[in-house]
Design an enzyme around this catalytic site. Structure first.
Site, PDB file in Angstrom:
ATOM      1  CG  ASP A 179      -0.488  -0.757   2.453  1.00 44.15           C
ATOM      2  OD1 ASP A 179       0.812  -0.806   2.547  1.00 44.15           O
ATOM      3  OD2 ASP A 179      -1.073  -0.617   3.470  1.00 44.15           O
ATOM      4  CD  GLU A 202      -3.786   4.116   6.926  1.00 45.76           C
ATOM      5  OE1 GLU A 202      -4.973   4.103   7.546  1.00 45.76           O
ATOM      6  OE2 GLU A 202      -2.702   3.598   7.275  1.00 45.76           O
TER       7      GLU A 202
END
Length: 381
Positions: free
Chosen positions: A70, A129
């Site tokens: 990520d 997130e």
């Protein structure tokens, strides 16, 4: 092999929020472009412009293994005072995604110069997130055709494990999550005449108190879940009864079934409060949310067996209530997520988070070894 420390520090200085990882995207492409390109195919995704997919063609492929890293950062002002601190005000890699990307680049660099037996796909994913970047990619049919993945792997750094330690478990590693918003509407009035008003501080407080009984009396003691209200807004001045209240919170559970049941009970409780306090209660429950990260049993057992015999510190771990959108990908693609210890005394998502970079080389070497082992082992076991 790329310089892992230099790469991590360069990424650390340019943190960007979900779906805005343009500088990070460009830096990653620069690093990838410097690698041998013989077996590499690089792809971007229209629905996720900052995402990057890299495919390494295997020499004798019978399967395709995937690795996800990520990319996004958090709206947290860094206070580490490191010489390579964030250059973007109010944003930092307080969750360690700069390490995640660096480990992926290290593994990619190795296999770019040592052709793997099977195909490998690296997914540099935006928006972990928030905004569920993994879900966006999967639902857009990104992982089809030549980009189909048979098994998927990924890591998350963990500050309370020694640097370089790997930890995981069979089954649920991270909880599933869903956000909740509740609005209460009654009638405002003077504090001296409560009979002429309808106090939403009282109604909302009763709701928050009763909310805790949902987990205590509806989820099995051997299971686990949590409901937290983190924001409570009501009123404007001390001598006026609040005619409205606004709550925001999160719910978490280790199974999708438990999460669905928690949502049902929240709606039912809200209806009861509305009747009891003669007010309007509107509940907004996030559709979807983050799925639990559930590690495939057979793949994870093989991963554990390999790591226990490898020259690396390994621990079995318990599940935690933090969320990760990798869960959606593992819901559709079998695989494993694992913790990487980074030996920090601070916590994730804090301004002083400062992971130990000594974790980088052990993680890269362990995953190069494991992916090579997995290719030699053949198809999924």
């Amino acid at each position: 092999m790329i310089d892992l420390i230099q790469t991590r520090r360069a990424l650390h200085q340019i943190p960007e929020l979900a779906l805005n990882e343009t500088e990070t995207h460009d830096y990653l492409l620069q690093v990838i472009a410097q690698l041998p390109q013989t077996w590499l195919t690089v792809r971007t995704i229209e629905v996720l412009p900052t995402a990057i997919l890299v495919r390494i063609t295997g020499s004798q492929p019978t399967q395709t293994l995937g690795y996800r890293a990520d990319m996004d950062a958090l709206p947290v002002d860094e206070t580490t005072e490191l010489p390579f601190s964030s250059t973007h005000a109010g944003i930092s890699h307080a969750c360690g995604h700069d390490l995640h990307m660096t480990v992926a680049l290290g593994i990619l660099a190795h296999f770019a110069t040592h052709q793997p037996k099977d195909n490998l796909i690296f997914f540099f994913q935006p928006a972990e997130e928030s905004h569920s970047g993994g879900k966006i990619a999967y639902d857009a049919d990104v992982f089809t055709g030549d980009w189909h993945i048979d098994e998927l792997y990924g890591l998350h750094d963990r500050p309370n494990l020694p640097a370089g330690t790997i930890a995981t478990r069979i089954g649920t590693l991270f909880a599933g999550t869903s956000e909740i918003t509740i609005d209460f509407t009654g009638r405002t009035g003077h504090a001296a005449f409560p009979q002429a008003a309808n106090d939403m501080v009282v109604a909302a407080s009763a709701f928050v108190t009763q909310l805790q009984s949902i987990v205590a009396r509806n989820i099995a003691p051997t299971a686990s879940a949590v409901i937290t209200i983190g924001k409570f807004e009501a009123g404007t001045i001390r001598n006026v009864i609040a005619g409205a209240a606004h709550l925001e919170g999160t719910l978490r559970g280790f199974t999708q079934e438990d999460i669905a049941y928690l949502k049902q009970r929240i709606q039912e409780l809200a209806s009861g409060i509305a009747k009891s306090y003669n007010c309007d209660v509107h509940v907004t429950l996030e559709q979807g949310g983050y799925y639990p990260v559930v590690n495939d049993a057979a793949i994870t057992q093989d991963f554990i067996t390999y790591m226990q015999a490898a020259p690396i510190d390994f621990e079995r771990t318990e599940p935690v209530m933090t969320g990760e959108d990798f869960g959606y990908l593992l819901h559709h693609i079998p695989g494993t997520m694992f913790w990487l210890g980074v030996g920090d005394t601070t916590e994730l998502h804090t301004s002083a988070f400062n992971p130990d970079e000594h974790a980088l080389h052990p993680a890269v070497n362990a995953m190069i070894g494991y992916l090579t082992h997995r290719m030699q082992k053949g198809s999924r076991s």
